[in-house]
Structure formats: C-alpha cells, structure tokens
Design a protein around this motif. Sequence first.
Motif, PDB file in Angstrom:
ATOM      1  N   GLY A   4      -5.010   3.809   6.238  1.00 24.01           N
ATOM      2  CA  GLY A   4      -4.108   4.862   5.802  1.00 24.01           C
ATOM      3  C   GLY A   4      -4.717   6.231   5.825  1.00 24.01           C
ATOM      4  O   GLY A   4      -4.188   7.151   5.213  1.00 24.01           O
ATOM      5  N   ASN A   5      -5.887   6.433   6.471  1.00 19.07           N
ATOM      6  CA  ASN A   5      -6.512   7.745   6.522  1.00 19.07           C
ATOM      7  C   ASN A   5      -5.757   8.716   7.405  1.00 19.07           C
ATOM      8  O   ASN A   5      -6.000   9.906   7.379  1.00 19.07           O
ATOM      9  N   SER A   6      -4.883   8.188   8.264  1.00 17.90           N
ATOM     10  CA  SER A   6      -4.111   9.064   9.147  1.00 17.90           C
ATOM     11  C   SER A   6      -2.638   8.982   8.762  1.00 17.90           C
ATOM     12  O   SER A   6      -2.004   7.952   8.937  1.00 17.90           O
ATOM     13  N   PRO A   7      -2.057  10.044   8.142  1.00 15.61           N
ATOM     14  CA  PRO A   7      -0.654   9.966   7.730  1.00 15.61           C
ATOM     15  C   PRO A   7       0.269   9.697   8.889  1.00 15.61           C
ATOM     16  O   PRO A   7       1.307   9.056   8.751  1.00 15.61           O
ATOM     17  N   GLU A  10       1.463   6.156   9.671  1.00  9.57           N
ATOM     18  CA  GLU A  10       2.294   5.452   8.711  1.00  9.57           C
ATOM     19  C   GLU A  10       3.710   6.036   8.654  1.00  9.57           C
ATOM     20  O   GLU A  10       4.447   5.796   7.710  1.00  9.57           O
ATOM     21  N   ILE A  39       3.288  10.744   3.182  1.00 11.94           N
ATOM     22  CA  ILE A  39       3.207  11.124   4.591  1.00 11.94           C
ATOM     23  C   ILE A  39       3.844  12.495   4.803  1.00 11.94           C
ATOM     24  O   ILE A  39       3.316  13.344   5.526  1.00 11.94           O
ATOM     25  N   THR A  44      -3.406  11.499   3.032  1.00 12.90           N
ATOM     26  CA  THR A  44      -3.833  10.133   3.325  1.00 12.90           C
ATOM     27  C   THR A  44      -3.974   9.353   2.030  1.00 12.90           C
ATOM     28  O   THR A  44      -3.933   9.923   0.928  1.00 12.90           O
ATOM     29  N   ASP A  46      -6.692   8.012   1.036  1.00 14.33           N
ATOM     30  CA  ASP A  46      -7.937   8.503   0.437  1.00 14.33           C
ATOM     31  C   ASP A  46      -7.687   9.776  -0.363  1.00 14.33           C
ATOM     32  O   ASP A  46      -8.256   9.967  -1.446  1.00 14.33           O
ATOM     33  N   ASP A  47      -6.847  10.681   0.180  1.00  8.00           N
ATOM     34  CA  ASP A  47      -6.541  11.926  -0.533  1.00  8.00           C
ATOM     35  C   ASP A  47      -5.891  11.630  -1.885  1.00  8.00           C
ATOM     36  O   ASP A  47      -6.263  12.207  -2.919  1.00  8.00           O
TER      37      ASP A  47
END
Length: 285
Positions: A4-7, A10, A39, A44, A46-47
């Motif tokens: 899930g580090n890349s919105p 997803e 998103i 992300t 992580d954020d």
Amino acid sequence: MSIGNSPEDERPFEDGRSSDGHEEEARPSVGRALQQARIAAGLTVDDVSSATRVRIAIVHAIEADDFTPCGGDVYARGHIRTLARAVHIDPAPLLARYDDDHGGRPAPTPAAPLFEAERIRPERRGPNWTAAMVAAIVAVVGFVGFTAFKGGDSDTDAASQVTQGATPSASKPAAPKPSNTTATPKSDPSDSAIAAAPQDKVTVQVSAVDGRSWISAKDHNGRMLFDGLLKKGESKTFQDSSKVNLILGDAGAIQLYVNGKKIEDDFQPGAVERLTYTKGDPEVG
C-alpha cells in the motif's frame, strides 16, 4: 516495503465493479470508504500509520473490513475514528455503519467493584495507630485494675503506696501521645492519594480532563482491572505489584499520573494508545 505504499496501486475500479466482476454496493463498506478517502488524499498506508500510530497491519486489516486485530468493538471504533480523521473525512457515518453491521454500539463494561489501590491505601494509614492506641488504653486499664485489686488485700499503708504509685502510672498514657504527634507530619506531604503511592508498587491514575474516553487496564497477570467509558471529569486509579497495562481509546482526552508524577505527553485527540508502566520513574512500555 509495506503493502500500500503507492496510492495509485489501490485506486478503485473505474467501472464500479470489484475485482471478481460483481457490482459493489451503492454505499461502500467502512474499510472501503477509508481506503478510497486515503487514496483520494494521496496518502499511503505507511503515511496513515505514521500519523495515527496505528500499526500498518491493522490499517490493512481495517481497509479489508477485518476488525479482528483491533481487539474488540471499543477499539475498532477508536481506530475507525482515528483513521477517518487522518484521511480528512467525517467519522460519524462510518461509526454508524460499523454499529449497524456489528449489532449496535457496545455497552460499557461495569467497573471492578474495588480497585486494589483503593482497597490498600486506607489500610496503610490509620489502622496501625488505632491499634497502638487501643493497646495502650487496654494496658493502662489493666494496670489500674491490677493495682486496685492488689490494694484491696493490703493494709492502709500499702493502699497509700498504691495510691501514690497510681499517679505515675496514670501519666503513662502520655507515651503514645508523642508518637501521635510525630505521626502527624507523615500525613502532611500527601495532599492527594497519588502522591502517597508506595515505592514497592506501580500506581497509575487516569483522568478524563478533555473529554470522555474508553480505557482498559490490566495487572501484570493480565487480569482485567477496568474496561469501559471514562466520562469527562472522572478518574480511576490502578495499582499492581509490578506492572499496569493500559489501552486508551482517545488518548488526547486523558491525563496520566504514574507513581506520583505527571506524564507529559503529546497524545493526539482520537489516538489509540497502548501503554505499560512499572515501578519507579514512569517508563512507557
């Protein structure tokens, strides 16, 4: 790298269908709504985890509508509120949807009848001096009675001697009085119950100063001391021989005193905190 580090990876399907080809419900689920809002905000997992202190695994589980890792309805609702604020959406509709899906809002669990700290503290103060005074009075009465009985069997001179001997014996109750006087300063330093926390135990006072919050407290054996809602202005005190484990549903509303010291924290409103305190200087586990 966590999932899930890349919105962009997803983003929801453009044709309104799920990955298995079936149409999704008109109103998204709680987890789906949180994922879409994250998103849309360009965040992300992580954020969100870093901003809310909610573990990455729990964020992933909630977005998949799996609330088992939260540990119960109380904590699941706290996580939903925290994540909704982090992705800039109103948590109220999500909480209502969660309650509809899980049988309604949970009722607060009654508090334990008496906490160990509240039961121990009164026994450590007054009873010792009360017992000492009772023993002194019994000793004086017994001595006077024994002297009077002995004087009844003696002649007039002996009775006179007993009368003269009774005078110093009557002054003997003065012995416990100075000990009471010296005991008085011992109560002066404790202006509050938390200030008198014993050194051989861990004492935690939880106060809801900025609003209400769900809290859970367990001793070192995992025994539940309290699990319920603490309303604004209320406080609870917990004590254990070695360790107290806390979970705060809305840590921003809580003020902590541990072993007589105020805990200076930067807890955010709505944040869920898991804390452990031990004897001595407060240490967050």
